[in-house]
Scaffold this motif. Structure first.
Motif, PDB file in Angstrom:
ATOM      1  N   ARG A 187       0.806  -0.942  -0.125  1.00 17.99           N
ATOM      2  CA  ARG A 187       0.076   0.125  -0.005  1.00 17.99           C
ATOM      3  C   ARG A 187       0.840   1.450   0.093  1.00 17.99           C
ATOM      4  N   ARG A 188       2.332   1.253   0.746  1.00 18.52           N
ATOM      5  CA  ARG A 188       2.872   2.206   0.779  1.00 18.52           C
ATOM      6  C   ARG A 188       3.708   2.615   0.261  1.00 18.52           C
ATOM      7  N   TYR A 189       4.846   1.972  -0.101  1.00 19.44           N
ATOM      8  CA  TYR A 189       5.777   1.642  -1.679  1.00 19.44           C
ATOM      9  C   TYR A 189       5.431   1.169  -2.742  1.00 19.44           C
ATOM     10  N   GLY A 190       4.390  -0.098  -2.684  1.00 17.04           N
ATOM     11  CA  GLY A 190       4.034  -0.191  -4.096  1.00 17.04           C
ATOM     12  C   GLY A 190       4.867  -1.603  -4.142  1.00 17.04           C
ATOM     13  N   LEU A 191       4.729  -2.444  -5.263  1.00 22.17           N
ATOM     14  CA  LEU A 191       5.740  -3.778  -5.788  1.00 22.17           C
ATOM     15  C   LEU A 191       6.089  -4.282  -7.057  1.00 22.17           C
ATOM     16  N   GLY A 192       7.325  -3.768  -7.135  1.00 23.79           N
ATOM     17  CA  GLY A 192       6.955  -4.564  -9.021  1.00 23.79           C
ATOM     18  C   GLY A 192       6.064  -3.346  -9.512  1.00 23.79           C
ATOM     19  N   LEU A 193       5.539  -4.206 -10.533  1.00 27.29           N
ATOM     20  CA  LEU A 193       4.354  -3.410 -11.085  1.00 27.29           C
ATOM     21  C   LEU A 193       3.051  -3.032 -10.317  1.00 27.29           C
ATOM     22  N   ILE A 194       3.038  -3.470  -8.949  1.00 28.32           N
ATOM     23  CA  ILE A 194       1.597  -2.416  -8.570  1.00 28.32           C
ATOM     24  C   ILE A 194       2.755  -1.780  -8.008  1.00 28.32           C
ATOM     25  N   ARG A 195       1.670  -0.577  -8.287  1.00 26.03           N
ATOM     26  CA  ARG A 195       1.267   0.766  -7.705  1.00 26.03           C
ATOM     27  C   ARG A 195       1.173   0.863  -6.555  1.00 26.03           C
TER      28      ARG A 195
ATOM     29  N   SER B  97      -6.808  -3.090  -5.368  1.00 29.40           N
ATOM     30  CA  SER B  97      -6.810  -4.293  -5.305  1.00 29.40           C
ATOM     31  C   SER B  97      -5.812  -5.252  -6.266  1.00 29.40           C
ATOM     32  N   LEU B  98      -5.691  -6.260  -5.615  1.00 34.07           N
ATOM     33  CA  LEU B  98      -4.371  -7.122  -5.922  1.00 34.07           C
ATOM     34  C   LEU B  98      -4.517  -8.134  -6.376  1.00 34.07           C
ATOM     35  N   HIS B  99      -5.993  -8.174  -7.219  1.00 27.99           N
ATOM     36  CA  HIS B  99      -7.014  -9.165  -7.708  1.00 27.99           C
ATOM     37  C   HIS B  99      -5.680  -9.936  -9.179  1.00 27.99           C
ATOM     38  N   LYS B 100      -5.510  -9.025 -10.226  1.00 26.23           N
ATOM     39  CA  LYS B 100      -5.384  -8.569 -11.421  1.00 26.23           C
ATOM     40  C   LYS B 100      -3.886  -9.502 -11.645  1.00 26.23           C
ATOM     41  N   TYR B 101      -3.205  -9.019  -9.761  1.00 23.36           N
ATOM     42  CA  TYR B 101      -1.880  -9.935 -10.273  1.00 23.36           C
ATOM     43  C   TYR B 101      -1.131 -11.121  -9.470  1.00 23.36           C
ATOM     44  N   LEU B 102      -2.790 -11.224  -8.657  1.00 29.12           N
ATOM     45  CA  LEU B 102      -2.403 -12.758  -8.119  1.00 29.12           C
ATOM     46  C   LEU B 102      -3.435 -13.928  -9.216  1.00 29.12           C
ATOM     47  N   ALA B 103      -3.938 -13.859  -9.860  1.00 27.16           N
ATOM     48  CA  ALA B 103      -4.478 -13.918 -10.709  1.00 27.16           C
ATOM     49  C   ALA B 103      -4.016 -14.928 -11.509  1.00 27.16           C
ATOM     50  N   SER B 104      -2.909 -13.596 -12.264  1.00 24.44           N
ATOM     51  CA  SER B 104      -2.188 -13.874 -12.836  1.00 24.44           C
ATOM     52  C   SER B 104      -1.066 -14.553 -13.105  1.00 24.44           C
ATOM     53  N   GLY B 105      -0.533 -14.295 -11.598  1.00 25.42           N
ATOM     54  CA  GLY B 105       0.248 -15.693 -10.910  1.00 25.42           C
ATOM     55  C   GLY B 105       1.610 -14.781 -10.994  1.00 25.42           C
TER      56      GLY B 105
END
Ligand SMILES: Cc1cc2nc3c(=O)[nH]c(=O)nc-3n(C[C@H](O)[C@H](O)[C@H](O)COP(=O)(O)OP(=O)(O)OC[C@H]3O[C@@H](n4cnc5c(N)ncnc54)[C@H](O)[C@@H]3O)c2cc1C
Length: 572
Positions: A402-410, A415-423
């Motif tokens: 939430r604070r810093y993001g992680l890789g592609l995730i801002r 929601s982190l759904h699409k990152y989890l669903a894609s693996g």
């Protein structure tokens, strides 16, 4: 340039031919033009800019005039101590000394005579604070923003940045702006910056495919390109060089194909190779990079070693094999919506922040996560010899993302759904479950996390000293105490992201002398054949002294090459 047609095709005559349109190639052509030579840039891809246009555009220049203006007088001596210690035994002393001697001259020349402007990063410390002479800032320089509209119709010829490093499908921001925007929910100034940037971007998108406020490497390449256009230096794209021309032992041009036509370019002063090395060539990677061999690269696809092949065919030699022959990013890999592969480099935005650790397949840390990207990957390879660490896993909790993001995730991604669903991302509600999902021993990962959570309280990483030096802390979170790089991983959900070694460039290249002339195995220069950028054996012996050391090197040896080709006295 003189043109004429012959039975066999077209012949152009010029002074200097440059193969490759990255910062190295463009700087060589610009310097040649400034010294009164006619030059032409040949690019085999459709777009201009190579990896330079995808890059952050930072240029490392010790003893630069911005530092001198700040009253720093001894940077040359300090940089000499630094490189002597860092490069010792790995690279040729004469080569890095040529860099130290000429980088400030290149910068001043291009600034004064061609308006290639930068601003200093006074708070960007050198990467290897463990070596004497490392600076606390000021050597890395950031390109000034450039208005892409100034290129007119030629804007569409400029390569686009990596989509993953832009916001809102095409808006560029500098690293400083990205850091500020992280605070947009807490700071009115940051919110206003966000509104201004977005406003300009939305206006741009009515007319252009992407934002026209260019920063980072795209701004650097655009500025060099515009200066060449103004000076009427041609840049041909989609032009494929077949062989170098040689007469009386001197390289005097190149044969190429352009739009189905055969063209011979005769070059009175020679040819500069600036093809960006071989990061994008799988068989060169397999031959020269360590195992397991990287399958992906964030470098431009045109950097395929073809210029190296041209040089080898006229008797040039590669430099000595180095530790690993590449410069590295740890990257996470995803599939884009169009099916292509996204290679996201974990440069500075997440690894050094508090609340993230990297572990091997045994659930154990193996590195200070805040070291430079180059050293991080080197540590992966070292650790992999003992226990699998490729991929390595970045571990954190929801609050971290939430604070810093992680890789592609801002940061603040709802929601982190699409990152989890894609693996792309793995999640679990306990550390033990996360370990089981990753196939690692649960107790090991639990004890690793518990131990680092303890370090977060004391502020001392007793195992790897994360946050123990200026460079680490510069990428941490200054609001976190006692150590800006250490924080707990404690609130479920818990997350894991795999990262792989990916070459951002290659450090094994053509053997060259201090005049940027390509050499034979005997050390004898090949008259008329010059090299710069990642086509050249790294002057730093494959080490990465600080932000911008690749582009700094590329532009410096480009400048040296063109000066030499123009007959300038480099000893003056
Ligand atoms: C995401 C990212 C960020 C980075 N940030 C930085 C940074 O901030 N500072 C830094 O110093 N380094 C950075 N790097 C590394 C840096 O970008 C490269 O080392 C540098 O751009 C290499 O410059 P170059 O001129 O040698 O090659 P390039 O910029 O790659 O240009 C080479 C060009 O030559 C063309 N070419 C190849 N073969 C031929 C041929 N036979 N004929 C014609 N054309 C040919 C290629 O298509 C390409 O366009 C970064 C890299 C990446 C991936």
């Amino acid at each position: 340039m003189q043109d004429h047609a012959t039975n066999g095709g077209y012949v152009h005559t010029t002074d200097l031919v440059v193969l490759g349109s990255g910062a190295g190639g463009l700087a060589a052509a610009l310097t040649a033009s400034l010294r009164g030579l006619e030059a032409i840039v040949i690019e085999h891809r459709l777009k201009i800019g190579g990896t330079s246009a995808l890059s952050s555009g930072t240029v490392w220049v010790p003893d630069n005039f911005y530092l001198r203006a700040q009253g720093v007088e001894n940077d040359r001596q300090q940089a000499t101590r630094y490189l002597a210690s860092l490069v010792a035994g790995r690279g040729e002393t004469a080569m890095w000394q040529a860099f130290v001697d000429n980088a400030p001259r290149m910068l001043a020349d291009l600034h004064e005579h061609a308006d290639i402007g930068f601003r200093p990063y006074l708070t960007a410390p050198d990467y290897r604070q463990d070596h004497p002479g490392a600076a606390s800032g000021g050597r890395p320089l950031e390109p000034l923003p450039f208005d892409g509209r100034r290129l007119g119709a030629d804007f569409s010829r400029l390569a686009s940045p990596l989509p993953e490093l832009m916001l809102f499908g095409g808006m560029m921001v500098t690293r400083g702006e990205a850091m500020q925007l992280l605070r947009a929910d807490r700071s009115p100034g940051a919110m206003w910056l966000g509104a201004r940037l977005l406003g300009r971007h939305l206006r741009d998108r009515i007319r252009y495919e992407r934002g026209t406020r260019l920063v980072l490497g795209n701004a650097l390449v655009a500025r060099l390109f515009k200066t060449l256009l103004d000076r009427r230096v041609p840049v041909w794209t989609d032009a494929h060089s077949g062989r170098l021309l040689e007469r009386d032992g001197k390289i005097c041009g190149v044969d190429l194909r352009l739009e189905e036509k055969s063209i011979t370019i005769k070059a009175r002063c020679g040819v500069v190779l600036a093809g960006g090395g071989f990061p994008a060539n799988a068989s060169w990677r397999a031959r020269h990079l360590p195992a397991p061999v990287a399958e992906h690269t964030p470098a431009a696809p045109g950097c395929d070693g073809s210029t190296l092949d041209l040089a080898l065919s006229v008797g040039a030699a590669l430099g000595p094999q180095g530790l690993d022959n590449a410069l590295w990013f740890p990257s996470s890999i995803a599939t884009r919506s169009d099916g292509s592969t996204a290679v996201y480099p974990h440069i500075v935005l997440d690894r050094a922040k508090p609340g993230l650790i990297a572990v091997n397949q045994a659930g154990r840390r193996f590195v200070n996560e805040a070291v430079s990207y180059h050293e991080f990957v080197r540590a992966m390879y070292r650790a992999h010899g003992e226990s699998p660490a490729i991929p390595a896993w970045l571990i954190c909790d929801r609050e971290f993302i939430r604070r810093y993001g992680l890789g592609l995730i801002r940061p603040r991604a709802p929601s982190l759904h699409k990152y989890l669903a894609s693996g792309y991302l793995r999640a679990a509600s306990t550390i033990a479950d996360l370990a089981r999902k990753l196939g690692m021993p649960a107790e090991a990962l639990q004890s690793t996390v518990a131990r680092v959570n303890g370090f977060a309280l004391t502020g001392v990483d007793e195992d790897f000293d994360k946050g123990g030096n200026l460079y680490d802390r510069s990428n941490g979170d200054a609001n976190v105490r006692p150590n800006p790089c250490l924080g707990p991983i404690r609130k479920p959900q818990f997350y894991a992201l795999p990262v792989l070694p990916t070459p951002l460039g290659t450090s094994l290249g053509l053997q060259a002398d201090t005049r940027a002339r390509v050499c034979k195995a005997s050390g004898e220069p090949i008259p008329g054949l010059y090299v710069c950028g990642n086509d050249m054996q790294s002057a730093f012996g494959g080490e990465y002294p600080g932000a911008g050391s690749q582009l700094g090197q590329a532009m410096t040896f480009a400048w040296i090459a063109a000066q030499h080709a123009a007959g300038a006295n480099l000893d003056a």
